[in-house]
Design a protein around this motif. Structure first.
Motif, mmCIF file in Angstrom:
data_model
loop_
_atom_site.group_PDB
_atom_site.id
_atom_site.type_symbol
_atom_site.label_atom_id
_atom_site.label_comp_id
_atom_site.label_asym_id
_atom_site.label_seq_id
_atom_site.Cartn_x
_atom_site.Cartn_y
_atom_site.Cartn_z
ATOM 1 N N ASP A 1 0.833 -1.205 0.000
ATOM 2 C CA ASP A 1 0.000 0.000 0.000
ATOM 3 C C ASP A 1 0.869 1.257 0.000
ATOM 4 O O ASP A 1 0.514 2.268 -0.621
ATOM 5 C CB ASP A 1 -0.915 0.009 1.222
ATOM 6 N N VAL A 2 2.012 1.205 0.690
ATOM 7 C CA VAL A 2 2.919 2.356 0.709
ATOM 8 C C VAL A 2 3.428 2.633 -0.695
ATOM 9 O O VAL A 2 3.411 3.783 -1.168
ATOM 10 C CB VAL A 2 4.106 2.097 1.667
ATOM 11 N N ASN A 3 3.875 1.586 -1.381
ATOM 12 C CA ASN A 3 4.371 1.769 -2.749
ATOM 13 C C ASN A 3 3.271 2.240 -3.685
ATOM 14 O O ASN A 3 3.490 3.127 -4.525
ATOM 15 C CB ASN A 3 4.964 0.454 -3.267
ATOM 16 N N THR B 1 0.495 3.853 -2.979
ATOM 17 C CA THR B 1 -0.052 5.162 -2.638
ATOM 18 C C THR B 1 0.967 6.282 -2.789
ATOM 19 O O THR B 1 0.662 7.361 -3.320
ATOM 20 C CB THR B 1 -0.592 5.162 -1.189
ATOM 21 N N HIS B 2 2.184 6.039 -2.335
ATOM 22 C CA HIS B 2 3.173 7.111 -2.272
ATOM 23 C C HIS B 2 4.322 6.954 -3.259
ATOM 24 O O HIS B 2 5.142 7.871 -3.403
ATOM 25 C CB HIS B 2 3.750 7.191 -0.854
ATOM 26 N N GLY B 3 4.437 5.824 -3.912
ATOM 27 C CA GLY B 3 5.502 5.607 -4.877
ATOM 28 C C GLY B 3 6.667 4.822 -4.297
ATOM 29 O O GLY B 3 6.835 4.715 -3.078
ATOM 30 N N HIS B 4 7.451 4.267 -5.194
ATOM 31 C CA HIS B 4 8.557 3.401 -4.768
ATOM 32 C C HIS B 4 9.680 4.173 -4.087
ATOM 33 O O HIS B 4 10.428 3.596 -3.280
ATOM 34 C CB HIS B 4 9.096 2.628 -5.970
ATOM 35 N N ALA B 5 9.818 5.458 -4.393
ATOM 36 C CA ALA B 5 10.861 6.241 -3.716
ATOM 37 C C ALA B 5 10.571 6.326 -2.224
ATOM 38 O O ALA B 5 11.494 6.180 -1.389
ATOM 39 C CB ALA B 5 10.953 7.640 -4.322
ATOM 40 N N VAL B 6 9.328 6.552 -1.870
ATOM 41 C CA VAL B 6 8.942 6.566 -0.452
ATOM 42 C C VAL B 6 9.091 5.169 0.135
ATOM 43 O O VAL B 6 9.517 5.009 1.285
ATOM 44 C CB VAL B 6 7.505 7.092 -0.275
ATOM 45 N N GLY B 7 8.754 4.151 -0.665
ATOM 46 C CA GLY B 7 8.945 2.777 -0.202
ATOM 47 C C GLY B 7 10.405 2.497 0.134
ATOM 48 O O GLY B 7 10.706 1.850 1.146
ATOM 49 N N ASP B 8 11.305 3.014 -0.699
ATOM 50 C CA ASP B 8 12.734 2.850 -0.418
ATOM 51 C C ASP B 8 13.117 3.568 0.879
ATOM 52 O O ASP B 8 13.921 3.064 1.668
ATOM 53 C CB ASP B 8 13.566 3.401 -1.573
ATOM 54 N N ASP B 9 12.534 4.758 1.087
ATOM 55 C CA ASP B 9 12.817 5.492 2.323
ATOM 56 C C ASP B 9 12.338 4.709 3.544
ATOM 57 O O ASP B 9 12.978 4.750 4.606
ATOM 58 C CB ASP B 9 12.147 6.866 2.292
#
Length: 276
Positions: free
Chosen positions: A141-143, A145-153
């Protein structure tokens, strides 16, 4: 003789550590001593043979005095230069190889052990302890909703908190995706729970930037005992089952492999009641 010299040089290179300039200097000194000894010996033998047949244009004593010293100076100078260049090159290659090996054992994003390095490190210890699998709840859901860059963070933030909680002595790594693992070197289950819960609290208290706001993520954890000769495969399966149970019970919790029956009992009673 050339073959023996080549073998000697190969042995020096294979045995040499070349970690510091002192190691290089020792290699240079050994190489110079061997090379000048061989060069001087060869010169003296050739001079004696030429003198025996009357082919030496000057007295043998003069040849030994002047020619021998000249041979030593030239051989030592050239050998020292070449040996220093070789030693320096090997030193740099050793550092590059060590850095490559170190990097190959680390997960590129989190900086933690990768799965292979973690299992290798665990296989090298015979200590009893607890194996823990952590999983970031609703990471997809994080990826999405917010994109993979945020997922990496998020992955980086979780790794930093796990590294802070599981100090050197314990093992911590990333198994891939949103899954992490730890090995707690302790036979006290209360110590294990304290560390696991501290890790989960630390992660849930971390705020990760996402656009103009922040997000909070939680961890679920499955714990299994690693004792005696129990194979890692069995330990992993037990921890994975405990993690699955933690997820199915609502996430954001820790479950030990021994708790399965006790935690599932209320569900079974409730299901039995509905069927009456």
């Amino acid at each position: 003789m050339r073959g023996r010299l080549a073998l000697w040089l190969r042995a020096q290179i294979e045995l040499g550590v070349f970690e510091t300039k002192a190691d290089i200097s020792a290699f240079v000194l050994n190489t110079v001593l061997v090379a000048t000894t061989l060069a001087t010996s060869t010169y003296l033998v050739v001079a004696a043979i030429l003198a025996h047949f009357g082919l030496l244009p000057y007295p043998l004593r003069s040849a030994i005095g002047f020619g021998g010293s000249t041979t030593i100076v030239i051989a030592a100078s050239i050998t020292a230069l070449l040996a220093w260049l070789i030693g320096t090159a090997i030193h740099e290659l050793s550092l590059s190889r060590a850095e490559f090996e170190r990097r190959s054992r680390l997960d590129a994003l989190s900086g933690l052990y990768n799965r292979q390095a973690f299992t290798d490190a665990l296989s090298q210890t015979t200590e009893n302890g607890f194996f823990v699998i952590f999983d970031v709840d609703r990471f997809k859901d994080v990826n999405d909703t917010h994109g993979h860059a945020v997922g990496d963070d998020v992955i980086v933030a979780v790794a930093e908190e796990l590294k802070r909680v599981f100090l050197p002595g314990h093992l911590v790594g990333r198994f891939g995706g949103e899954e992490f693992a730890a090995f707690i070197r302790s036979e006290d289950r209360s110590d294990c729970w304290l560390l696991v819960e501290e890790a989960r609290r630390s992660v849930s208290g971390r705020r990760v930037a996402a656009g103009e706001g922040t997000i909070v993520v939680t961890l679920s954890a499955g714990i299994a005992d690693r004792k005696g000769e129990r194979p890692f495969e069995a330990v992993f399966v037990a921890a994975d089952r405990a993690l699955y149970l933690a997820k199915s019970l609502g996430r954001d919790r820790s479950v030990h492999e021994d708790e399965g029956e006790a935690l599932l009992a209320p569900r079974r009673r409730a299901a039995g009641g509905r069927h009456r």
